[in-house]
Design a protein around this motif. Structure first.
Motif, short mmCIF file in Angstrom:
data_model
loop_
_atom_site.label_atom_id
_atom_site.label_comp_id
_atom_site.label_asym_id
_atom_site.label_seq_id
_atom_site.Cartn_x
_atom_site.Cartn_y
_atom_site.Cartn_z
N THR A 46 55.23 45.50 -20.75
CA THR A 46 54.38 44.72 -19.81
C THR A 46 53.65 43.75 -20.61
OG1 THR A 46 52.81 46.49 -19.72
CG2 THR A 46 54.52 46.45 -18.04
N PRO A 47 53.95 42.78 -21.39
CA PRO A 47 53.55 42.13 -22.34
C PRO A 47 52.37 41.15 -21.81
CG PRO A 47 55.46 40.89 -21.82
CD PRO A 47 55.52 42.19 -21.17
N PHE A 48 51.29 40.88 -22.55
CA PHE A 48 50.20 39.93 -22.39
C PHE A 48 50.74 38.44 -22.74
CE2 PHE A 48 47.29 43.75 -23.30
CZ PHE A 48 47.30 44.27 -21.97
N SER A 102 32.28 46.72 -32.73
CA SER A 102 33.22 46.46 -31.56
C SER A 102 34.09 45.06 -31.61
CB SER A 102 32.32 46.04 -30.00
OG SER A 102 31.45 47.37 -29.98
N PHE A 103 35.25 45.02 -31.11
CA PHE A 103 36.11 44.03 -31.20
C PHE A 103 36.68 43.59 -29.83
CE2 PHE A 103 36.29 46.55 -35.19
CZ PHE A 103 36.26 45.70 -36.06
N SER A 104 36.57 42.27 -29.33
CA SER A 104 36.80 42.03 -27.99
C SER A 104 38.10 41.26 -28.12
CB SER A 104 35.72 41.32 -27.36
OG SER A 104 34.67 42.27 -27.19
N LEU A 105 38.82 41.40 -27.15
CA LEU A 105 40.08 40.25 -26.65
C LEU A 105 39.87 39.89 -25.02
CD1 LEU A 105 43.22 42.67 -28.13
CD2 LEU A 105 41.98 40.53 -29.19
N SER A 106 40.50 38.98 -24.93
CA SER A 106 40.80 38.29 -23.68
C SER A 106 42.01 38.38 -23.42
CB SER A 106 40.16 36.89 -23.47
OG SER A 106 40.25 36.47 -22.12
N VAL A 107 42.70 39.06 -22.57
CA VAL A 107 44.15 39.07 -22.34
C VAL A 107 44.38 39.00 -20.84
CG1 VAL A 107 44.07 40.90 -24.14
CG2 VAL A 107 44.17 41.84 -21.75
N GLY A 108 45.93 38.64 -20.58
CA GLY A 108 46.37 38.56 -19.27
C GLY A 108 47.83 38.25 -19.48
N ARG A 109 48.58 38.25 -18.47
CA ARG A 109 48.33 38.96 -17.01
C ARG A 109 48.29 40.41 -17.09
NH1 ARG A 109 48.27 35.58 -12.25
NH2 ARG A 109 48.63 33.31 -12.70
N LEU A 110 47.48 41.08 -16.29
CA LEU A 110 47.70 42.66 -16.43
C LEU A 110 48.92 43.18 -15.60
CD1 LEU A 110 43.86 43.92 -15.86
CD2 LEU A 110 45.25 43.41 -18.23
N PRO A 111 49.25 44.07 -15.81
CA PRO A 111 50.83 44.45 -14.95
C PRO A 111 50.30 45.06 -13.59
CG PRO A 111 50.33 45.94 -16.86
CD PRO A 111 49.26 44.99 -17.02
N THR A 130 60.06 39.65 -16.86
CA THR A 130 59.37 38.49 -16.17
C THR A 130 58.06 38.77 -16.02
OG1 THR A 130 61.77 38.34 -14.81
CG2 THR A 130 59.65 37.55 -13.60
N VAL A 131 57.30 37.65 -15.98
CA VAL A 131 55.98 37.86 -15.88
C VAL A 131 55.47 36.52 -14.85
CG1 VAL A 131 53.62 37.58 -16.95
CG2 VAL A 131 55.44 38.91 -18.17
N ALA A 132 54.84 36.86 -13.88
CA ALA A 132 54.32 35.74 -12.85
C ALA A 132 55.43 34.90 -12.65
CB ALA A 132 53.19 35.05 -13.57
N TYR A 158 43.16 38.98 -15.24
CA TYR A 158 42.68 38.93 -16.51
C TYR A 158 41.56 39.54 -17.02
CZ TYR A 158 46.00 34.84 -16.89
OH TYR A 158 46.95 33.95 -16.89
N SER A 159 41.52 40.14 -18.41
CA SER A 159 40.42 41.18 -18.57
C SER A 159 39.83 40.86 -19.98
CB SER A 159 40.81 42.59 -18.33
OG SER A 159 39.91 43.46 -18.44
N HIS A 160 38.54 41.16 -20.08
CA HIS A 160 38.04 41.38 -21.59
C HIS A 160 38.25 42.74 -22.00
CE1 HIS A 160 35.99 37.60 -20.17
NE2 HIS A 160 36.36 37.12 -21.50
N LEU A 161 39.15 43.12 -23.08
CA LEU A 161 39.16 44.41 -23.69
C LEU A 161 37.93 44.59 -24.82
CD1 LEU A 161 42.97 44.54 -23.48
CD2 LEU A 161 41.20 45.26 -21.53
N THR A 162 37.11 45.50 -24.90
CA THR A 162 36.45 45.76 -26.05
C THR A 162 36.69 47.06 -26.62
OG1 THR A 162 34.45 44.69 -24.91
CG2 THR A 162 33.99 46.02 -26.58
#
Length: 244
Positions: free
Chosen positions: A72-74, A129-138, A99-101, A45-49
């Motif tokens: 490769t969706p989140f 700045s705008f931030s997202l928390s996303v996952g899972r990364l491909p 298919t994810v995880a 998972y990652s925080h994207l800014t």
């Protein structure tokens, strides 16, 4: 003012104007909507800014829409609140199941839209700045492209959707993107196979063998002592011979 001085002054003015144009061009070229991930490890998972500068000298930025990948969706997307801006995560059907995880996914977040109230629109020389928390990364080595659209009060929309090609000059409006790196779990597995791991394993084996030997010795000694004690007990219980 003599002729020579006037010519020198004109030359300096022209040079200053040229430098100003070059500087303005460099500023415009660098003032892109960009993304900065705090972690790029695959399957994590990652925080994207997203850093969004206002590039218009006359209009204000009112909205930012970021398109999320559908190949490769989140499966998880959450938004960090920004004062004066409302955020909406839009979920939609994917073009095809993914298919994810280990799970089949047919719907996922497909975009995020931030909209400013009038008091918080971005003016000249401002950014947000705008931030997202996303996952899972491909998987490792995947280029994650996050196309964006920036709307202004004059009705114009700047689309940051041009994909950069390796070895080619950067396009005028490059799409924000990043590339995933090795899975943290894979990295840990690689570390366990590093030089020195075998030596640690051998040390543990030697220690285990030594413990086993001592266990056998102590067990045998215990058996001998137990047998001797039993013999003494039995001898004490024998009936005494008459006259003795």
């Amino acid at each position: 003012m003599n002729t020579s001085f006037r010519r020198t002054l004109k030359s300096l003015t022209a040079a200053a104007a040229t430098a100003g144009i070059i500087a303005a061009g460099a500023t415009a070229a660098s003032a892109h909507v960009s993304v900065d991930p705090d972690d790029t490890a695959a399957n994590g998972y990652s925080h994207l800014t997203f850093n969004v500068p206002n590039e218009s000298p006359t209009a204000k930025t009112t909205k930012l829409e970021v398109t999320l990948p559908t190949d490769t969706p989140f499966t998880s997307v959450s938004v960090k609140p920004v004062e004066g801006w409302t955020a909406q995560v839009v979920t939609g059907d994917l073009p095809k199941p993914v298919t994810v995880a280990g799970a089949t996914v047919t719907k996922a977040p497909v975009s995020v839209v931030w909209t400013a109230d009038e008091a918080h629109q971005l003016g000249q020389n401002q950014y947000q700045s705008f931030s997202l928390s996303v996952g899972r990364l491909p998987a490792e080595g995947t280029k994650v492209t996050l196309k964006a659209a920036q709307s202004y009060t004059d009705g114009s929309v700047v689309k940051w959707d041009e994909v950069s090609a390796e070895g080619q000059p950067e396009p005028k409006h490059p799409a924000p993107s990043f590339v995933t790196t090795a899975d943290d779990g894979a990295a840990a597995a690689g570390a366990s196979a590093a030089p020195g791991a075998e030596a640690v394993s051998e040390t543990k084996q030697v220690s285990t063998d030594a413990t086993s030997v001592w266990g056998l010795v102590l067990g045998a000694a215990g058996f001998v002592l137990g047998a001797a004690a039993l013999g003494l007990v039995l001898a004490g219980r024998r009936p005494r011979t008459a006259g003795k």
